[in-house]
Scaffold this active site. Structure first.
Site, PDB file in Angstrom:
ATOM      1  N   HIS B  56      -7.451  -6.823   6.982  1.00 35.80           N
ATOM      2  CA  HIS B  56      -6.929  -7.753   5.974  1.00 35.80           C
ATOM      3  C   HIS B  56      -7.336  -9.184   6.283  1.00 35.80           C
ATOM      4  O   HIS B  56      -6.712 -10.129   5.786  1.00 35.80           O
ATOM      5  CB  HIS B  56      -5.400  -7.667   5.918  1.00 35.80           C
ATOM      6  CG  HIS B  56      -4.862  -6.288   5.737  1.00 35.80           C
ATOM      7  ND1 HIS B  56      -5.154  -5.538   4.625  1.00 35.80           N
ATOM      8  CD2 HIS B  56      -4.070  -5.505   6.511  1.00 35.80           C
ATOM      9  CE1 HIS B  56      -4.554  -4.355   4.726  1.00 35.80           C
ATOM     10  NE2 HIS B  56      -3.893  -4.311   5.862  1.00 35.80           N
ATOM     11  N   HIS B 218      -3.866  -1.152   1.261  1.00 31.05           N
ATOM     12  CA  HIS B 218      -4.561  -0.098   2.004  1.00 31.05           C
ATOM     13  C   HIS B 218      -5.159   0.923   1.043  1.00 31.05           C
ATOM     14  O   HIS B 218      -5.492   2.032   1.428  1.00 31.05           O
ATOM     15  CB  HIS B 218      -3.600   0.615   2.950  1.00 31.05           C
ATOM     16  CG  HIS B 218      -2.766  -0.314   3.752  1.00 31.05           C
ATOM     17  ND1 HIS B 218      -1.496  -0.688   3.369  1.00 31.05           N
ATOM     18  CD2 HIS B 218      -3.040  -0.985   4.895  1.00 31.05           C
ATOM     19  CE1 HIS B 218      -1.018  -1.539   4.266  1.00 31.05           C
ATOM     20  NE2 HIS B 218      -1.933  -1.749   5.192  1.00 31.05           N
TER      21      HIS B 218
END
Lengths: 332, 332
Positions: B56, B218
């Site tokens: 991320h 995700h």
């Protein structure tokens, strides 16, 4: 083609509208599609303008602001801006002591900036122009006589912008820009193509196991196709030609720039930077400063480029000077 | 899988090595894989830590530095960090007045931060923990009981980091973090999947003409698959659920954050921001501050998310406070 756009023909104007809305404290957008520092013109300060095709964001519009560019002219995606844009940019930033054009070496850009220079001088504005041609990959290319201008442009705009901010005269600022161009070298690679909105399909094809070494920022062919291997093995294919070209040597200090092409995530760019540190260490080259991130992109292309600038104390001091733009900001 | 990596198992450690090399003036990396502010611990200052799966970036490691986090714990890609990492982070940043954990609401993260809290308190460090669960897309999800924590985390870490920098006590800093979470809402979309290095293939499949509305960071499923249409038509599918949820109302001021998922270029994010401005204007909502760029990404996923934080004068003042981290930097 999967893009967050409305229509190919409105991409640039709508992105500029969004940019002006997001960064209204730093930049404004004037007709015909010119990004201008919000407090331009600054009397007694050399104006700094650049420009080129869109699709390389944040370059150049994201580099407009105190300590860097005074204006940027974005063309259509991967197409040169017009002399008319450049003339309006020049007039908007003219503080009475001349304007420097920083021009990436692509045939269309060069011709149009030359025409804009003539037009501006016809209106009594003194203009100088410096070409950036730092890409060691190929000598001539699809859109270029001579080498392409790539990542070195970002470093040049930062350093020369700091010098202009100090109030130095046009001749000195231009000379500094030529010095930066003489000391900077770059090379890139691509893992994937990108899709120009108007074209609607990939600019080129690249197999699942292939990497294009020496890619241009518009997807122009590089030196060769290679098998995609671990990045530790791939990176010397960029770094060795760069080091040989200047040549950089043991004891040199550099500003090292790992650029993302747009579709490569930051986590990979740091893995690239780790390897770059090793390779420069082996060559006895000291990294004085660094920049890691997507600053001169090719839409959503996956890949990276490496730029090394041999830097003396003066260049490092100007690199460190405050900058306040949408994409680069420190000390301000 | 086309990535600039060496091997799936070395991605995180090598990226951290690159990050430490690039930003050694701001952060250091200590065992076991903890990114720590270079001048930690700061005596008399509440320590602020966060963490979560890698992939991320720049979140969270890129937010470590004065005015934001004191430490970040990156797990494997899309996997929770361990209690051991969190305990080491806590000890490294403890300045004697307690440590706040900012935890995105994913089951693994929550459990491990709880365990780390127990361990740290066993060592005599006062710890508080605040959950971020700002994603309005779904109530429960693949890795979540309750809502997911997404873009609101970035805003919380900046604002709460500024408060901690002012020397406020742990209880106040935690209360502020709860307030930010109460006032922030987000939702995202994806145009493409991403490839987790260990998996080697796309996390999910999405057709050429499809967009996943309400995607998780995700790749968890969102609310629905929709036909990819012009962004002006797609964006209300994110903004309307966000506005309804809080609910935001006419006269509210917000910090508006357009986040890129990793593979979407900046030129598109500005087109998204332009549309967001229109939609908020129609709703009578004033954008006090904004952030546009890839700050909480999902590897090379193409897409974006919108985060809106209802902000009073105090939150805006803390947003504006100086910050000096690898990924966010101003006023310093």
């Amino acid at each position: 083609m999967k893009k967050l756009i409305n229509a190919p023909e409105s991409v640039v104007s709508e992105a500029l509208a969004g940019m002006a809305a997001a960064h209204g404290d730093q930049v404004k957008v004037i007709e015909p599609n010119v990004v201008v520092r919000v407090d331009a013109p600054r009397q007694g300060k050399v104006g700094l303008i650049s420009g080129g095709g869109s699709g390389h964001e944040p370059m150049h519009g994201g580099f407009v602001g105190p300590g860097m560019l005074d204006a940027a002219c974005p063309g259509a995606v991967f197409s040169s801006p017009t002399p008319d844009q450049m003339l309006e940019a020049t007039k908007a930033v003219d503080g009475g002591v001349g304007v420097l054009q920083i021009v990436k070496n692509y045939t269309g850009d060069v011709l149009n900036f030359e025409m804009a220079e003539d037009l501006a001088e016809g209106e009594g504005i003194e203009v100088e122009s410096v070409l950036i041609d730092d890409d060691v990959a190929v000598e001539d290319s699809t859109y270029t006589a001579g080498r392409r201008g790539v990542g070195g442009t970002v470093l040049a705009e930062k350093i020369v912008g700091a010098a202009a901010e100090e109030g130095r005269p046009l001749g000195e600022v231009a000379e500094l820009c030529r010095k930066v161009n003489a000391e900077v070298r770059s090379m890139g690679l691509a893992l994937t193509s990108c899709v120009v909105p108007h074209a609607g399909e990939p600019t080129f094809e690249l197999g699942e196991g292939e990497v294009e070494i020496g890619i241009g920022i518009h997807g122009e062919p590089g030196r060769k196709r290679s098998e995609l291997r671990p990045v530790d093995e791939i990176l010397p294919m960029l770094v060795e030609p760069i080091l040989r070209d200047l040549p950089f040597g043991s004891g040199d200090r550099v500003i090292a720039f790992v650029n993302g092409m747009g579709g490569t995530p930051l986590i990979e760019l740091y893995i690239v930077y780790r390897r770059l540190v090793q390779l420069l260490d082996e060559a006895g080259i000291q990294i004085a400063r660094n920049l890691v991130g997507p600053f001169i992109t090719s839409l959503e292309m996956a890949g990276c480029s490496i730029t090394l600038l041999r830097a003396d104390d003066e260049l490092i001091r100007l690199w460190d000077a405050p900058v306040n733009t949408p994409a680069l900001r420190w000390g301000a």
